[in-house]
Motif scaffolding. Structure first.
Motif, mmCIF file in Angstrom:
data_model
loop_
_atom_site.group_PDB
_atom_site.id
_atom_site.type_symbol
_atom_site.label_atom_id
_atom_site.label_comp_id
_atom_site.label_asym_id
_atom_site.label_seq_id
_atom_site.Cartn_x
_atom_site.Cartn_y
_atom_site.Cartn_z
ATOM 1 N N LYS A 4 0.817 -1.205 0.000
ATOM 2 C CA LYS A 4 0.000 0.000 0.000
ATOM 3 C C LYS A 4 0.858 1.266 0.000
ATOM 4 O O LYS A 4 0.494 2.271 -0.593
ATOM 5 N N PHE A 5 2.015 1.224 0.673
ATOM 6 C CA PHE A 5 2.897 2.383 0.789
ATOM 7 C C PHE A 5 4.303 2.031 0.334
ATOM 8 O O PHE A 5 4.660 0.870 0.249
ATOM 9 N N ARG A 6 5.096 3.068 0.085
ATOM 10 C CA ARG A 6 6.507 2.906 -0.254
ATOM 11 C C ARG A 6 7.346 3.480 0.876
ATOM 12 O O ARG A 6 6.875 4.321 1.645
ATOM 13 N N GLU A 9 7.479 7.442 2.339
ATOM 14 C CA GLU A 9 6.231 8.189 2.200
ATOM 15 C C GLU A 9 5.768 8.690 3.563
ATOM 16 O O GLU A 9 6.024 8.070 4.588
ATOM 17 N N VAL A 11 2.653 9.374 5.989
ATOM 18 C CA VAL A 11 1.306 8.854 6.183
ATOM 19 C C VAL A 11 0.687 9.446 7.443
ATOM 20 O O VAL A 11 1.396 9.908 8.337
ATOM 21 N N GLU A 29 6.637 8.991 8.909
ATOM 22 C CA GLU A 29 7.345 8.482 7.735
ATOM 23 C C GLU A 29 7.394 6.959 7.782
ATOM 24 O O GLU A 29 7.651 6.374 8.830
ATOM 25 N N TYR A 57 -3.926 3.512 7.948
ATOM 26 C CA TYR A 57 -3.229 4.722 7.509
ATOM 27 C C TYR A 57 -3.540 5.062 6.066
ATOM 28 O O TYR A 57 -3.951 4.214 5.287
ATOM 29 N N GLU A 58 -3.325 6.346 5.719
ATOM 30 C CA GLU A 58 -3.461 6.832 4.356
ATOM 31 C C GLU A 58 -2.307 7.784 4.068
ATOM 32 O O GLU A 58 -1.679 8.294 4.982
ATOM 33 N N ARG A 59 -2.059 8.037 2.778
ATOM 34 C CA ARG A 59 -0.996 8.975 2.393
ATOM 35 C C ARG A 59 -1.352 10.376 2.856
ATOM 36 O O ARG A 59 -2.497 10.791 2.769
ATOM 37 N N PHE A 60 -0.347 11.109 3.312
ATOM 38 C CA PHE A 60 -0.537 12.482 3.768
ATOM 39 C C PHE A 60 -0.406 13.410 2.580
ATOM 40 O O PHE A 60 0.608 13.419 1.895
ATOM 41 N N GLU A 61 -1.450 14.173 2.321
ATOM 42 C CA GLU A 61 -1.440 15.139 1.232
ATOM 43 C C GLU A 61 -1.718 16.501 1.834
ATOM 44 O O GLU A 61 -2.861 16.865 2.071
#
Length: 69
Positions: A4-6, A9, A11, A29, A57-61
């Motif tokens: 789901k994440f790299r 990234e 989050v 991170e 968790y989700e990506r932080f934008e």
């Protein structure tokens, strides 16, 4: 196998997960990817590492407020 994440990234926890779990609410991170849906995170500005479920968790934008041309 896809994740789901790299690594590297930033989050943040899902809004629904913060009420149910005792997890840090600040941006973190991704420092390691584990099998079975877990990630190791380090909250920004700390040296503490935590192992958490990636589904929480989700990506932080971050909104920069700059106009896009």
């Amino acid at each position: 196998m896809s994740f789901k994440f790299r690594l590297g990234e930033i989050v943040v926890p899902l809004k629904t997960a913060t009420y149910d779990l005792d997890i840090p609410r600040e941006p973190s991170e991704v420092t390691a990817i584990q099998l079975r849906g877990y990630i190791q995170i380090t909250p920004v500005g700390t040296t503490r590492r935590l192992l958490v479920k990636a589904d929480d968790y989700e990506r932080f934008e971050e909104e920069t407020g700059e106009p896009s041309y």
